[in-house]
Motif scaffolding. Structure first.
Motif, PDB file in Angstrom:
ATOM      1  N   TYR A  26      39.810  16.787  25.046  1.00  0.00           N
ATOM      2  CA  TYR A  26      39.095  16.324  26.230  1.00  0.00           C
ATOM      3  C   TYR A  26      39.945  16.536  27.479  1.00  0.00           C
ATOM      4  N   ARG A  27      39.303  16.438  28.633  1.00  0.00           N
ATOM      5  CA  ARG A  27      39.987  16.391  29.916  1.00  0.00           C
ATOM      6  C   ARG A  27      39.860  14.973  30.459  1.00  0.00           C
ATOM      7  N   SER A  28      40.990  14.381  30.795  1.00  0.00           N
ATOM      8  CA  SER A  28      40.951  13.022  31.321  1.00  0.00           C
ATOM      9  C   SER A  28      40.471  13.046  32.765  1.00  0.00           C
TER      10      SER A  28
ATOM     11  N   ILE B 269      41.881  13.761  21.532  1.00  0.00           N
ATOM     12  CA  ILE B 269      41.311  12.464  21.183  1.00  0.00           C
ATOM     13  C   ILE B 269      40.840  12.486  19.735  1.00  0.00           C
TER      14      ILE B 269
ATOM     15  N   TYR C 102      36.950  10.417  29.481  1.00  0.00           N
ATOM     16  CA  TYR C 102      37.347  11.712  28.931  1.00  0.00           C
ATOM     17  C   TYR C 102      36.118  12.579  28.777  1.00  0.00           C
TER      18      TYR C 102
ATOM     19  N   LYS D  23      34.597  16.579  27.500  1.00  0.00           N
ATOM     20  CA  LYS D  23      34.812  17.882  26.862  1.00  0.00           C
ATOM     21  C   LYS D  23      33.490  18.655  26.854  1.00  0.00           C
TER      22      LYS D  23
END
Length: 470
Positions: A441-443, A452, A468, A470
């Motif tokens: 994921y990208r925070s 994650i 998060y 994705k």
């Protein structure tokens, strides 16, 4: 509308308890224009927006709002205001004197047409606030008493059950009045190219009128319709695309005061899919013109939870709303009937909203209606706070820590957004969230890549949240 005796804040949060019937679910849904799929709405209070309080002065803010990412500009009523029984020095925007005229306080009809044209060129859509339940007392329509609700003596009356003394209640049993109202609504779409309406006090007007109006407006161009209502779900069957998210708004206020919490918001979110006709949804907000002026600023109501609740409105199903000045940290109640300019000296909240808008735009899971993903709750199990050694202490700590955490995900196609929030003023020392769709994921907002797993251990400060995507 003026938020007085029927104010949203007085409503109970249980307004969504009754799910839509199968029959209602089968009714033809109002068409949703494609441009509304991932849209964020922004409410424009022209009078208070600039020192001049005009359309031309507001135009200077369009590039800033475009950079922020706003999609839809909702203009509070722009019509001329009645002088008779006026409140304050300038009167209420909702006491309409002429449905086909522009308030000279704001400029001319040509000024507004130019503003709409420029907004369209820049990629905005424009929605007008429409006051169909009542008019001001100077409106030419008052020459026809049978167009209005009257008492036994034949006198025109204000809307029953309200203290709105500056307006006169319309009679929707009169076909001539309904025809004139529909004609006026079509006028702004045909002559000014507006893209839809926010219907003030929508529940005060027969649903059949709104359904006819929607059908007629669609013959001109695709429009978007927002109902200021959360009581009559049938308004969403064939007339409106969205209504007011007062239930969530009230839960936010109560949660910030410790009177409600994650469990109640979870139940609210789970009801959305059953309550709303397919493809329709609420408008999520932490403020608007009524709440700011009559109930209090978001800082008065939400305190340290302002950013958390704003973020919640962007990640739960629904279209987010930003009110004029929220991006400038508006911390005062704006006068409703008099000049009271928004201070623009501090735009420190603008980046915050810009990032939230980008989050919504970039992730189909957060889009509106059928274009977005449904709410899917995640299991949360609390860990044991350090220092709790006795069994009684452990039990009490676990029970206390479990309540503040709201965890869910929304998925659409290959896109998933995971949200974990501490909806309390106390730190959560340890908790486990499980059931997550594992992956990279990208925070938010850093865009840092995070691996994650299906089970995640967390610790959160008061009102802290993790998002998060994705």
């Amino acid at each position: 509308m003026l938020c007085l005796s029927a104010c949203s804040a007085e409503r109970e949060t249980a307004t969504m308890d009754k799910p839509a019937t199968a029959e209602k679910q089968q009714l033809l849904r109002p068409p949703a224009p494609e441009w509304s799929d991932k849209a964020v709405m922004y409410e424009v209070n022209v009078r208070q927006y600039t020192k001049e309080g005009t359309f031309k002065a507001f135009e200077a803010h369009l590039p800033r709002l475009r950079e922020m990412g706003v999609d839809i500009l909702w203009f509070m009523p722009i019509h001329s205001i009645s002088a008779k029984n006026r409140n304050g020095t300038l009167g209420s925007y909702y006491a309409v004197d002429d449905y086909k005229a522009v308030n000279p306080e704001f400029g001319t009809a040509d000024d507004f047409k130019a503003l709409v044209g420029k907004a369209h060129e820049m990629g905005f859509k424009v929605v007008l606030d429409w006051v169909a339940n009542h008019t001001g007392w100077d409106n030419a329509w008052t020459a026809n008493p049978d167009w209005y609700t009257t008492d036994e003596a034949g006198n025109i009356v204000q809307p029953p059950g309200t203290n709105w003394t500056d307006v006169a209640d319309l009679n929707y049993e009169n076909p001539e009045m309904k025809a004139a109202m529909l004609d006026a609504m079509k006028y702004w779409v045909m002559e000014f190219d507006v893209d839809g309406y926010r219907a003030d006090y929508a529940g005060g007007v027969p649903t059949s009128f709104w359904e006819t109006a929607r059908e007629e407006l669609e013959k001109i161009k695709p429009v978007y319709m927002l109902a200021e209502d959360d009581q009559q779900i049938r308004l969403l069957s064939r007339a409106f695309n969205s209504n007011y998210g007062w239930a969530l708004y009230n839960l936010m206020n109560q949660t910030a005061k410790g009177l409600s919490g994650a469990e109640q918001i979870k139940k609210y979110a789970e009801r959305l899919e059953k309550q709303y006709p397919a493809g329709t949804y609420p408008l999520n907000f932490t403020s608007n013109h009524d709440e700011n002026s009559w109930i209090g600023t978001e800082y008065e109501r939400l305190g340290d939870a302002v950013k958390t609740m704003a973020a919640l409105g962007f990640v739960l199903p629904g279209m987010p709303l930003i009110y004029s000045g929220q991006e400038a940290g508006l911390s005062k109640r704006l006068s409703f009937f008099d000049k009271d300019e928004i201070p623009w000296s501090d735009l420190s909240m603008q980046k915050f909203y810009q990032e939230l808008i980008r989050l919504k735009h970039d992730n189909p899971a957060l889009w509106n209606g059928k274009s977005g993903g449904v709410y899917q709750g995640l299991e949360t199990v609390s860990g044991v706070e350090a220092g709790a050694t006795e069994t009684a202490d452990v039990t009490e700590t676990v029970a206390k820590a479990a309540k503040p955490i709201l965890a869910f995900e929304r998925t659409k196609g290959g896109n998933t957004v995971v949200v974990i929030m501490n909806l309390s003023s106390e730190a959560v020392k340890a908790a486990t969230v499980s059931g997550i769709s594992a992956g990279i994921y990208r925070s938010f907002p850093s865009q840092t890549a995070v691996d994650i797993q299906a089970t995640l251990q967390i610790e959160l400060e008061p009102w802290e949240y993790l998002i998060y995507a994705k």
